[in-house]
Design an enzyme around this catalytic site. Structure first.
Site, PDB file in Angstrom:
ATOM      1  N   HIS A   8      -2.373  -1.418  -4.522  1.00 53.40           N
ATOM      2  CA  HIS A   8      -3.877  -1.548  -4.730  1.00 53.40           C
ATOM      3  C   HIS A   8      -4.452  -0.001  -4.798  1.00 53.40           C
ATOM      4  O   HIS A   8      -3.961   0.951  -4.504  1.00 53.40           O
ATOM      5  CB  HIS A   8      -4.548  -2.270  -3.490  1.00 53.40           C
ATOM      6  CG  HIS A   8      -4.502  -1.366  -2.010  1.00 53.40           C
ATOM      7  ND1 HIS A   8      -5.160  -1.947  -1.098  1.00 53.40           N
ATOM      8  CD2 HIS A   8      -3.717  -0.453  -1.666  1.00 53.40           C
ATOM      9  CE1 HIS A   8      -4.860  -1.329  -0.041  1.00 53.40           C
ATOM     10  NE2 HIS A   8      -4.038  -0.122  -0.550  1.00 53.40           N
TER      11      HIS A   8
ATOM     12  N   SER B 133       0.843  -1.302   0.047  1.00 56.78           N
ATOM     13  CA  SER B 133       0.128  -0.041   0.095  1.00 56.78           C
ATOM     14  C   SER B 133       0.933   1.361   0.093  1.00 56.78           C
ATOM     15  O   SER B 133       1.849   1.577  -0.790  1.00 56.78           O
ATOM     16  CB  SER B 133      -0.879   0.030   1.141  1.00 56.78           C
ATOM     17  OG  SER B 133      -1.959   0.998   1.154  1.00 56.78           O
TER      18      SER B 133
END
Length: 270
Positions: A108, A85
């Site tokens: 993501h 992330s």
């Protein structure tokens, strides 16, 4: 007393970024831009940054990324556990990015929590779209991949190991790996790490592809028909789950479908 997440060695500038990334420190162990800056501005010369973080606040990560890009020495990023992330965004600031063989990277789409009327949610969607574009900027600058490909990988929440990260351009080198040499002396060739990438859509579609090739055993017509119906029903179940995953729907009913899918799969391959 707040725990420092860095560790400057006497002979070299080595920094360990280990933990959640946040704008403010609530528990004393978060990585914040202010704490990071206070230490970074006092350094001179090249630095090595070890990362093991699940991510966190993308805006805090953006600040740390920019600090590292502005640093007056060379920055070597080494991932020893996971850079997921927002932590993967920070990793992109390295002049050289190296990954430990068992380490992972994950990218993501950004997420948020919204409250209010329809216009508030529309504004939140627009904000998330712009944040995604800003994240893609960092991935594109490092990897050289197209924005469309990076966007799709983010949509699918994509995980990859060290070798795949190097193949895709998200990393430059795998730590501790010997240089590849020709096998001139005969014997067994050296064992090389497999390239590996995981995302929900690819796994589900690969399963669907395998199921389409399943042929019932040559038994009675009734048993063959039953097996064929099982495979057809399983394919439909896989497609439904893929559709729900892409919409971000994960609830009790979705979990029940997954368990039912597992039971049906076991039945077919007995």
């Amino acid at each position: 007393m707040k725990r420092k997440f860095w560790n400057w060695m006497e002979d070299e500038n080595t920094l360990y970024l280990d933990g959640y990334i946040a704008q403010e420190s609530w528990f004393g162990d978060e990585v914040t831009p202010k704490l990071f800056k206070d230490e970074l501005v006092s350094r001179k010369g090249d630095i090595t940054l070890w990362i093991n973080s699940p991510g966190g606040d993308v805006f805090a990560a953006s600040q740390i990324y920019t600090m590292l890009k502005e640093y007056n020495g060379s920055v070597t990023v080494r991932i020893d556990g996971i850079a997921a992330s927002a932590a993967s965004v920070i990793a992109m600031a390295g002049d050289t990015i190296e990954m430990s063989p068992p380490s992972l990277m994950m990218i993501h789409n950004p997420m948020t929590i919204a409250f209010g009327e329809a216009s508030d949610f529309e504004g939140a969607i627009e904000m998330l779209n712009q944040v995604k574009e800003s994240i893609i900027n960092a991935y594109e600058l490092k990897s050289g991949l197209s924005r469309v490909k990076i966007s799709r990988m983010m949509d699918d929440e994509t995980w990859f190991n060290a070798k795949k990260a190097v193949e895709l351009g998200f990393a430059d080198k795998i730590l501790y790996q010997k240089e590849k040499v020709e096998n001139q002396g005969g014997g067994e060739p050296p064992i090389l790490m497999d390239s590996y990438m995981f995302d929900k859509r690819t796994v589900a579609l690969n399963l669907a592809s395998k199921l389409e090739k399943v042929k019932p055993e040559k038994k009675s017509p009734a048993i063959q028909a039953e097996k064929q119906l099982d495979v057809a029903g399983l394919l439909n179940a896989v497609r439904e789950i893929v559709a729900e995953e892409l919409k971000g729907k994960v609830d009790v009913e979705s979990l029940r479908k997954r368990l039912d899918l597992l039971n049906k799969t076991t039945k077919i391959w007995r």
